[in-house]
Design a protein around this motif. Structure first.
Motif, short mmCIF file in Angstrom:
data_model
loop_
_atom_site.label_atom_id
_atom_site.label_comp_id
_atom_site.label_asym_id
_atom_site.label_seq_id
_atom_site.Cartn_x
_atom_site.Cartn_y
_atom_site.Cartn_z
N MET A 1 42.58 59.32 -0.65
CA MET A 1 41.29 58.89 -1.20
C MET A 1 41.29 59.01 -2.72
N ARG A 2 41.97 60.08 -3.23
CA ARG A 2 41.93 60.29 -4.68
C ARG A 2 42.51 59.12 -5.45
N ASN A 3 43.62 58.55 -4.89
CA ASN A 3 44.26 57.48 -5.64
C ASN A 3 43.72 56.11 -5.30
N GLU A 4 42.90 56.05 -4.27
CA GLU A 4 42.35 54.74 -3.92
C GLU A 4 40.98 54.61 -4.52
N GLU A 5 40.58 53.35 -4.65
CA GLU A 5 39.23 53.13 -5.17
C GLU A 5 38.22 53.48 -4.09
N PHE A 6 37.25 54.30 -4.47
CA PHE A 6 36.22 54.69 -3.50
C PHE A 6 35.31 53.50 -3.20
N ARG A 7 35.15 53.22 -1.93
CA ARG A 7 34.24 52.14 -1.54
C ARG A 7 33.24 52.68 -0.54
N PRO A 8 32.03 52.89 -0.98
CA PRO A 8 31.06 53.46 -0.04
C PRO A 8 30.84 52.51 1.13
N GLU A 9 30.69 53.10 2.30
CA GLU A 9 30.51 52.26 3.47
C GLU A 9 29.08 52.28 3.97
N ARG A 10 28.46 53.45 3.83
CA ARG A 10 27.11 53.52 4.39
C ARG A 10 26.11 53.89 3.30
N CYS A 11 25.57 52.85 2.70
CA CYS A 11 24.59 53.07 1.64
C CYS A 11 23.25 52.62 2.14
N CYS A 12 22.24 53.35 1.79
CA CYS A 12 20.92 52.86 2.17
C CYS A 12 19.88 53.37 1.20
N PHE A 13 18.81 52.65 1.13
CA PHE A 13 17.66 53.08 0.34
C PHE A 13 17.00 54.23 1.09
N LEU A 14 16.79 55.34 0.42
CA LEU A 14 16.14 56.47 1.09
C LEU A 14 14.63 56.44 0.90
N PHE A 15 14.20 56.41 -0.35
CA PHE A 15 12.77 56.34 -0.63
C PHE A 15 12.55 56.07 -2.10
N GLY A 16 11.34 55.69 -2.41
CA GLY A 16 10.97 55.52 -3.80
C GLY A 16 9.92 56.58 -4.13
N ALA A 17 9.89 57.03 -5.36
CA ALA A 17 8.88 58.00 -5.76
C ALA A 17 8.15 57.45 -6.97
N GLY A 18 6.84 57.45 -6.89
CA GLY A 18 6.05 56.89 -7.97
C GLY A 18 6.00 57.79 -9.18
N ARG A 19 6.27 59.07 -8.98
CA ARG A 19 6.23 60.00 -10.11
C ARG A 19 7.45 60.89 -10.10
N ALA A 20 8.04 61.04 -11.28
CA ALA A 20 9.28 61.81 -11.38
C ALA A 20 9.08 63.24 -10.90
N ASP A 21 7.91 63.81 -11.17
CA ASP A 21 7.72 65.23 -10.83
C ASP A 21 7.30 65.43 -9.38
N ARG A 22 7.16 64.35 -8.64
CA ARG A 22 6.75 64.52 -7.25
C ARG A 22 7.78 63.98 -6.27
N ALA A 23 8.98 63.68 -6.76
CA ALA A 23 9.98 63.12 -5.86
C ALA A 23 10.40 64.18 -4.85
N PRO A 24 10.43 63.84 -3.57
CA PRO A 24 10.82 64.84 -2.56
C PRO A 24 12.27 65.27 -2.72
N GLU A 25 12.56 66.46 -2.22
CA GLU A 25 13.94 66.96 -2.29
C GLU A 25 14.82 66.20 -1.32
N THR A 26 16.11 66.10 -1.64
CA THR A 26 17.05 65.60 -0.64
C THR A 26 18.02 66.73 -0.38
N SER A 27 18.85 66.58 0.64
CA SER A 27 19.75 67.69 0.97
C SER A 27 21.16 67.44 0.43
N LEU A 28 21.31 66.45 -0.45
CA LEU A 28 22.64 66.11 -0.98
C LEU A 28 22.66 66.27 -2.49
N PRO A 29 23.86 66.43 -3.06
CA PRO A 29 23.93 66.43 -4.53
C PRO A 29 23.52 65.06 -5.07
N GLU A 30 22.88 65.08 -6.22
CA GLU A 30 22.33 63.83 -6.76
C GLU A 30 22.95 63.47 -8.11
#
Ligand code: DC
Length: 455
Positions: A1-30
Motif C-alpha cells: 500500500m505504501r508504494n501504491e497510490e491510495f485509492r479510497p473505495e468507500r467514501c460517503c458524505f457523513l453530515f453537514g454542520a451549519g456552524r463550526a462550533d456545533r459540528a458533531p464528533e466523529t470517531s475517526l481522525p480528521e
C-alpha cells in the motif's frame, strides 16, 4: 500500500454542520480541507475521493458557510471547510469566517491537520498567510496543496511554486501540485494526508462509544414512491441504497422456481440459507440484483413476483434471514434502506425514519405505468384490487407488519414531485445527524441552530 497510490473505495458524505462550533464528533481522525473560495476545493475533494459530485460548490463565492464531513474508507474523515474569502469580500466578513474556522481548528480534538489549497496563479493572500500561521499555532499539521497547475505553462510552474512557498513559509518541495483537469497530484496529496493521520492517530481511544449506524429508514406501502425517493436521497448523500423489497422478491422468485410451498417454513429457511443475494449498482446508477450470481433485476419486477414476495415476506424464517442481511449492510456503510419494517424492526435506531404514503389510486397508477413501461399488460382495476389486498396482507401479518414507527416523519407523496420530497429529506438527514441544514446565507449570523440528534 505504501508504494501504491491510495485509492479510497468507500467514501460517503457523513453530515453537514451549519456552524463550526456545533459540528458533531466523529470517531475517526480528521483532516480539514481549506482555502479561499474559488480555489477549486470541491473539485479537488471529489478528485481525491474519486467520486463526482460528492462535494458540491455553492457556485456563489462566500455563500456556503457549511462544514461538510466525508468518511474515507472508515479510516479518516475529510472535512470540507467553508471558503474563507473571495475577491472584494468585505474584510470584516472574511475576518469573522476566519475566526469561526480557527475556533474549529483549535478546538477540534480529532483534527490532525489541514490541507491548505492555493491557486497556482495567485500569490497567497494575507488571509491565506494568516490561515497558515493559525494552523501552525494550533499545533496542527499543514499540507499546502497548489491547485489548477494546468492553468500555467510548465516552464512557469517552478517560479510560481517558489513564490507561493515563500509566502506561506514552507520549502517549495513541501508543496503538492495538483490539477484535477490533468488528473495530477492525487497520489502525492493522499500520501500527505495519510501521513497526517497515521503519524498522530493510532487506534481509536479505548472506551469511545461505538459509532451509531448511519441509516435512513424509508418505509411505506407499495407505490408510495419509496424506491425513487430512496435512490435519489442516497445519491444526494453519497450513501448506499438498499432496496429490501428486492430481497423478498428474489426469495419469492427462487422458492417459486424450486417449487417450494410458500408456507413451508423449513423449506424456506433452507432456501434462504442456500441463497447468495447481492445488491449492486450498474454504471448508469440503476440497481442490479444478483440471485446466486444471476441478474434477476428485471424478473423480480414482474407483477406475479409481487404476490410471491408478499407471501414469503410473511414467513418468520425468511424475515429473520433478510433482517440479518439488511443489518449487516446498514452497519457496513451509511445507507438508505427502504422497505416495510426498517424503522420498526431492522433499524429502530435509524438516524431518520420516513414513512411515505400516497393515495391508493395514485399508487396503483404509478405501478400501472411502471408495468406498462416494461411492456406488461395492465388491468388497472385488477391492479388496484391487488394492491389493496397486498397492503392489507402486509399490514395484518404476524411478523413485522407494515406500520408506521411512532417517531417516523410521515410524507404524503400524492401529487408531490420527487425532487421536492428528496430536498425535504436531505434537510431532515442533515438535522438528524447533528449538522445544521445547509444554509444559503453568506452571513454567519444567519446560520441555523442545530436540532438535537433524534434518539
Ligand atoms: O417494496 P416491494 O413492493 O418491492 O416489496 C415486495 C414485498 O416484500 C411486499 O409485499 C412487502 C415485502 N417487504 C417486506 O415485507 N419487508 C420489507 N422490508 C420490504 C418488502
Amino acid at each position: 500500500m505504501r508504494n501504491e497510490e491510495f485509492r479510497p473505495e468507500r467514501c460517503c458524505f457523513l453530515f453537514g454542520a451549519g456552524r463550526a462550533d456545533r459540528a458533531p464528533e466523529t470517531s475517526l481522525p480528521e483532516v480539514a480541507v481549506a482555502g479561499r473560495s474559488n480555489v477549486g476545493k470541491s473539485s479537488l475533494i471529489n478528485f481525491l475521493l474519486g467520486r463526482r459530485g460528492l462535494a458540491r460548490t455553492s457556485g456563489m463565492p462566500g455563500r456556503t458557510q457549511e462544514l461538510n464531513f466525508f468518511s474515507v474508507d472508515e479510516r479518516l474523515v475529510l472535512v470540507d471547510l467553508p471558503g474563507y474569502g473571495y475577491a472584494r469580500a468585505p474584510w470584516e466578513e472574511v475576518r469573522r469566517w476566519l475566526e469561526a474556522i480557527a475556533r474549529f481548528v483549535r478546538g477540534r480534538e480529532a483534527l490532525r491537520g489541514v490541507v491548505l489549497l492555493l491557486d497556482i496563479r495567485r500569490d497567497p493572500s494575507p488571509e491565506d498567510q494568516a490561515f497558515a500561521r493559525m494552523v501552525r499555532d494550533a499545533e496542527r499539521l499543514l499540507l499546502p496543496v497548489v491547485t489548477k497547475a494546468d492553468k500555467v505553462a510548465r516552464g512557469q510552474r517552478p517560479g510560481r511554486l517558489a513564490a507561493i512557498a515563500a509566502a506561506i513559509g514552507v520549502a517549495p518541495t513541501e508543496l503538492r501540485v495538483t490539477s484535477t483537469k490533468d488528473r495530477l497530484g492525487r497520489g502525492e496529496t493522499w500520501k500527505g494526508i495519510l501521513a497526517m493521520v497515521e503519524g498522530a492517530a493510532g487506534p481509536a481511544p479505548v472506551g469511545s462509544a461505538p459509532p451509531r449506524a448511519l441509516v435512513v429508514a424509508v418505509d411505506g406501502p407499495s407505490g408510495a414512491g419509496k424506491s425513487t425517493v430512496a435512490r435519489s436521497l442516497a445519491g444526494r448523500l453519497g450513501w448506499n441504497h438498499v432496496d429490501t423489497g428486492a430481497m423478498y422478491r428474489s426469495i419469492g422468485l427462487k422458492a417459486d422456481r424450486l417449487g417450494v410451498a410458500l408456507d413451508d417454513d423449513a423449506a424456506l429457511e433452507a432456501v434462504c440459507r442456500e441463497t447468495r443475494l447481492e445488491l449492486g449498482r450498474r454504471p448508469d446508477g440503476t440497481l442490479a440484483v444478483l440471485l446466486d450470481g444471476e441478474d434477476v433485476s428485471e424478473a423480480i419486477r414482474e407483477h406475479r413476483v409481487s404476490e410471491l414476495a408478499s407471501r414469503v415476506s410473511a414467513r418468520a424464517p425468511v424475515r429473520a434471514a433478510m433482517t440479518g442481511y439488511q443489518r449487516e449492510l446498514g452497519l457496513a456503510s451509511p445507507s438508505v434502506l427502504e422497505g416495510r419494517d426498517i424503522g420498526t424492526v431492522v433499524f429502530p435506531d435509524a438516524v431518520l425514519k420516513v414513512y411515505l404514503t400516497a393515495s391508493d389510486l395514485e399508487r396503483a397508477e404509478r405501478r400501472a405505468r411502471e408495468l406498462e413501461l416494461r411492456g406488461e399488460p395492465v388491468d388497472r382495476e385488477q391492479l388496484l384490487g391487488d394492491l389493496r389486498e397486498r397492503d392489507r396482507a402486509d399490514s395484518v401479518r404476524a411478523h413485522a407488519p407494515l406500520r408506521q414507527a411512532p417517531d417516523a416523519v410521515v410524507v404524503d407523496t400524492t401529487g408531490r414531485g420527487v425532487d421536492e420530497v428528496v430536498e425535504l429529506l436531505v434537510q431532515l438527514v442533515h438535522e438528524a445527524v447533528g449538522g445544521g441544514a445547509p444554509t444559503t446565507a453568506g452571513d454567519p449570523a444567519a446560520v441555523r441552530e442545530l436540532s438535537p440528534v433524534r434518539k
